[in-house]
Scaffold this motif. Structure first.
Motif, PDB file in Angstrom:
ATOM      1  N   MET A 176      43.364  43.073  21.058  1.00 49.76           N
ATOM      2  CA  MET A 176      44.815  43.029  21.308  1.00 49.76           C
ATOM      3  C   MET A 176      45.292  41.583  21.330  1.00 49.76           C
ATOM      4  O   MET A 176      46.350  41.260  20.780  1.00 49.76           O
ATOM      5  N   GLU A 177      44.508  40.676  21.944  1.00 44.98           N
ATOM      6  CA  GLU A 177      44.862  39.253  21.952  1.00 44.98           C
ATOM      7  C   GLU A 177      44.862  38.692  20.540  1.00 44.98           C
ATOM      8  O   GLU A 177      45.791  37.969  20.148  1.00 44.98           O
ATOM      9  N   ALA A 178      43.850  39.012  19.741  1.00 46.19           N
ATOM     10  CA  ALA A 178      43.729  38.505  18.373  1.00 46.19           C
ATOM     11  C   ALA A 178      44.909  38.962  17.507  1.00 46.19           C
ATOM     12  O   ALA A 178      45.402  38.213  16.664  1.00 46.19           O
ATOM     13  N   CYS A 179      45.368  40.184  17.745  1.00 41.99           N
ATOM     14  CA  CYS A 179      46.488  40.724  16.961  1.00 41.99           C
ATOM     15  C   CYS A 179      47.835  40.438  17.613  1.00 41.99           C
ATOM     16  O   CYS A 179      48.878  40.864  17.104  1.00 41.99           O
ATOM     17  N   GLU A 180      47.818  39.737  18.748  1.00 48.87           N
ATOM     18  CA  GLU A 180      49.023  39.401  19.508  1.00 48.87           C
ATOM     19  C   GLU A 180      49.838  40.642  19.853  1.00 48.87           C
ATOM     20  O   GLU A 180      51.069  40.667  19.758  1.00 48.87           O
ATOM     21  N   ILE A 181      49.154  41.700  20.259  1.00 44.69           N
ATOM     22  CA  ILE A 181      49.791  42.934  20.712  1.00 44.69           C
ATOM     23  C   ILE A 181      49.689  42.956  22.231  1.00 44.69           C
ATOM     24  O   ILE A 181      48.600  42.883  22.794  1.00 44.69           O
ATOM     25  N   SER A 182      50.819  43.055  22.921  1.00 46.96           N
ATOM     26  CA  SER A 182      50.798  43.031  24.378  1.00 46.96           C
ATOM     27  C   SER A 182      51.036  44.403  24.992  1.00 46.96           C
ATOM     28  O   SER A 182      50.777  44.595  26.180  1.00 46.96           O
ATOM     29  N   LYS A 183      51.505  45.375  24.182  1.00 44.90           N
ATOM     30  CA  LYS A 183      51.778  46.693  24.746  1.00 44.90           C
ATOM     31  C   LYS A 183      51.626  47.765  23.676  1.00 44.90           C
ATOM     32  O   LYS A 183      52.104  47.616  22.551  1.00 44.90           O
ATOM     33  N   PRO A 210      51.943  59.098  24.328  1.00 44.06           N
ATOM     34  CA  PRO A 210      52.443  60.096  25.289  1.00 44.06           C
ATOM     35  C   PRO A 210      51.624  60.193  26.583  1.00 44.06           C
ATOM     36  O   PRO A 210      52.176  60.504  27.637  1.00 44.06           O
ATOM     37  N   LEU A 211      50.328  59.918  26.526  1.00 40.39           N
ATOM     38  CA  LEU A 211      49.487  60.101  27.712  1.00 40.39           C
ATOM     39  C   LEU A 211      49.354  58.867  28.593  1.00 40.39           C
ATOM     40  O   LEU A 211      49.105  58.979  29.786  1.00 40.39           O
ATOM     41  N   PHE A 212      49.463  57.670  28.030  1.00 40.90           N
ATOM     42  CA  PHE A 212      49.310  56.441  28.809  1.00 40.90           C
ATOM     43  C   PHE A 212      49.892  55.266  28.044  1.00 40.90           C
ATOM     44  O   PHE A 212      50.244  55.381  26.869  1.00 40.90           O
ATOM     45  N   THR A 213      49.971  54.140  28.719  1.00 38.48           N
ATOM     46  CA  THR A 213      50.433  52.890  28.122  1.00 38.48           C
ATOM     47  C   THR A 213      49.377  51.833  28.369  1.00 38.48           C
ATOM     48  O   THR A 213      48.855  51.706  29.478  1.00 38.48           O
ATOM     49  N   ILE A 214      49.077  51.072  27.316  1.00 37.03           N
ATOM     50  CA  ILE A 214      48.113  49.978  27.425  1.00 37.03           C
ATOM     51  C   ILE A 214      48.910  48.688  27.436  1.00 37.03           C
ATOM     52  O   ILE A 214      49.704  48.440  26.529  1.00 37.03           O
ATOM     53  N   THR A 215      48.709  47.871  28.475  1.00 40.74           N
ATOM     54  CA  THR A 215      49.439  46.618  28.576  1.00 40.74           C
ATOM     55  C   THR A 215      48.449  45.474  28.719  1.00 40.74           C
ATOM     56  O   THR A 215      47.525  45.543  29.535  1.00 40.74           O
ATOM     57  N   LEU A 216      48.645  44.441  27.937  1.00 36.93           N
ATOM     58  CA  LEU A 216      47.840  43.237  28.048  1.00 36.93           C
ATOM     59  C   LEU A 216      48.625  42.281  28.943  1.00 36.93           C
ATOM     60  O   LEU A 216      49.561  41.636  28.512  1.00 36.93           O
ATOM     61  N   ALA A 217      48.265  42.253  30.226  1.00 38.52           N
ATOM     62  CA  ALA A 217      48.998  41.445  31.202  1.00 38.52           C
ATOM     63  C   ALA A 217      48.622  39.984  31.058  1.00 38.52           C
ATOM     64  O   ALA A 217      47.490  39.648  30.699  1.00 38.52           O
ATOM     65  N   LYS A 218      49.598  39.126  31.343  1.00 41.11           N
ATOM     66  CA  LYS A 218      49.333  37.686  31.318  1.00 41.11           C
ATOM     67  C   LYS A 218      48.387  37.329  32.455  1.00 41.11           C
ATOM     68  O   LYS A 218      48.384  37.969  33.506  1.00 41.11           O
ATOM     69  N   GLY A 219      47.588  36.300  32.256  1.00 40.67           N
ATOM     70  CA  GLY A 219      46.674  35.847  33.300  1.00 40.67           C
ATOM     71  C   GLY A 219      47.439  35.268  34.475  1.00 40.67           C
ATOM     72  O   GLY A 219      48.566  34.803  34.335  1.00 40.67           O
ATOM     73  N   ARG A 220      46.844  35.284  35.637  1.00 38.32           N
ATOM     74  CA  ARG A 220      47.478  34.713  36.833  1.00 38.32           C
ATOM     75  C   ARG A 220      46.820  33.382  37.174  1.00 38.32           C
ATOM     76  O   ARG A 220      45.713  33.088  36.717  1.00 38.32           O
ATOM     77  N   ASP A 221      47.487  32.608  37.985  1.00 38.45           N
ATOM     78  CA  ASP A 221      46.951  31.309  38.393  1.00 38.45           C
ATOM     79  C   ASP A 221      45.747  31.511  39.317  1.00 38.45           C
ATOM     80  O   ASP A 221      45.786  32.313  40.246  1.00 38.45           O
ATOM     81  N   VAL A 222      44.675  30.775  39.040  1.00 37.45           N
ATOM     82  CA  VAL A 222      43.448  30.848  39.823  1.00 37.45           C
ATOM     83  C   VAL A 222      43.001  29.430  40.149  1.00 37.45           C
ATOM     84  O   VAL A 222      43.018  28.556  39.284  1.00 37.45           O
ATOM     85  N   VAL A 223      42.615  29.190  41.392  1.00 34.49           N
ATOM     86  CA  VAL A 223      42.162  27.869  41.817  1.00 34.49           C
ATOM     87  C   VAL A 223      40.685  27.710  41.475  1.00 34.49           C
ATOM     88  O   VAL A 223      39.872  28.579  41.756  1.00 34.49           O
ATOM     89  N   VAL A 224      40.358  26.568  40.876  1.00 28.60           N
ATOM     90  CA  VAL A 224      38.979  26.226  40.582  1.00 28.60           C
ATOM     91  C   VAL A 224      38.673  24.931  41.335  1.00 28.60           C
ATOM     92  O   VAL A 224      39.366  23.933  41.171  1.00 28.60           O
ATOM     93  N   ILE A 225      37.643  24.962  42.180  1.00 31.77           N
ATOM     94  CA  ILE A 225      37.272  23.784  42.967  1.00 31.77           C
ATOM     95  C   ILE A 225      36.276  22.961  42.151  1.00 31.77           C
ATOM     96  O   ILE A 225      35.202  23.436  41.817  1.00 31.77           O
ATOM     97  N   ASP A 226      36.677  21.706  41.852  1.00 26.92           N
ATOM     98  CA  ASP A 226      35.798  20.816  41.094  1.00 26.92           C
ATOM     99  C   ASP A 226      34.830  20.081  42.017  1.00 26.92           C
ATOM    100  O   ASP A 226      33.651  19.930  41.695  1.00 26.92           O
ATOM    101  N   ASN A 227      35.359  19.596  43.156  1.00 23.81           N
ATOM    102  CA  ASN A 227      34.524  18.874  44.110  1.00 23.81           C
ATOM    103  C   ASN A 227      35.079  19.134  45.504  1.00 23.81           C
ATOM    104  O   ASN A 227      36.106  18.569  45.884  1.00 23.81           O
ATOM    105  N   GLU A 228      34.393  19.948  46.267  1.00 24.19           N
ATOM    106  CA  GLU A 228      34.859  20.338  47.593  1.00 24.19           C
ATOM    107  C   GLU A 228      34.967  19.148  48.538  1.00 24.19           C
ATOM    108  O   GLU A 228      35.834  19.111  49.409  1.00 24.19           O
ATOM    109  N   ASP A 229      34.126  18.130  48.363  1.00 21.27           N
ATOM    110  CA  ASP A 229      34.129  16.959  49.242  1.00 21.27           C
ATOM    111  C   ASP A 229      35.405  16.131  49.104  1.00 21.27           C
ATOM    112  O   ASP A 229      35.771  15.407  50.025  1.00 21.27           O
ATOM    113  N   GLU A 230      36.074  16.199  47.978  1.00 22.35           N
ATOM    114  CA  GLU A 230      37.294  15.417  47.761  1.00 22.35           C
ATOM    115  C   GLU A 230      38.552  16.099  48.291  1.00 22.35           C
ATOM    116  O   GLU A 230      39.602  15.477  48.356  1.00 22.35           O
ATOM    117  N   LEU A 231      38.457  17.345  48.686  1.00 25.15           N
ATOM    118  CA  LEU A 231      39.629  18.080  49.175  1.00 25.15           C
ATOM    119  C   LEU A 231      40.050  17.556  50.546  1.00 25.15           C
ATOM    120  O   LEU A 231      39.208  17.262  51.390  1.00 25.15           O
TER     121      LEU A 231
END
Length: 163
Positions: free
Chosen positions: A89-96, A100-121
């Motif tokens: 679906m991503e390759a064909c740029e189809i989001s929905k 009749p029985l269901f709908t397929i939706t390609l939801a956008k990604g959400r923001d996620v925190v990635v810790i690079d160095n915990e000591d610097e926080l």
């Protein structure tokens, strides 16, 4: 056939009769031996039931493990098929896709925190977790040598060992 608890009751009653001087000791001894033999036979039968139940439990555990492994295979297969659909679906740029029985939706990604160095926080972004628990092994050793405030030794319930 007499129940084990009834045999135990007979045994205890006979022990009470042992204090009666009117009953000859030989009669009490013979009866005790008979009850003891019946008790041992019954105990052997009870252990056979225990072994049968333990065998059933082992078979159930094996079946649980087999089903758990099968579940993992099916779950992984399902995830692979979902990934396949999402990738295409991503390759064909189809989001929905609607049907009749269901709908397929390609939801956008959400923001996620990635810790690079915990000591610097900064400290304001760090959560400190502390847990305490009594060291029962050390307390037992200390109680055997003396007294420890807030603790004491008790005997656990007897255990039944069948080898």
């Amino acid at each position: 056939m007499t129940a084990l608890r009834e045999i135990s009751g007979q045994y205890l009653s006979l022990l009470d009769l042992a204090n009666n001087d009117e009953i000859p000791i030989e009669a009490i001894t013979d009866t005790l031996q008979g009850i003891e033999g019946e008790f041992k036979e019954k105990a052997v039968k009870v252990v056979e039931v225990i072994n049968s139940i333990e065998s059933d439990v082992s078979q159930i555990d094996a079946e649980i493990e087999r089903l758990r492994a099968r579940k993992k295979v099916i779950t992984n297969r399902n995830q692979s098929i979902r990934e396949y659909l999402m990738t295409n679906m991503e390759a064909c740029e189809i989001s929905k896709i609607s049907c009749p029985l269901f709908t397929i939706t390609l939801a956008k990604g959400r923001d996620v925190v990635v810790i690079d160095n915990e000591d610097e926080l900064p400290d304001e972004y760090i959560t400190v977790k502390t847990s305490t628990a009594p060291d029962k092994t050390a307390i037992l050793a200390a109680l055997k040598e003396g007294n420890v405030a807030g603790a004491h030794i008790e005997k656990s319930r007897p255990s039944l060992r069948i080898k």
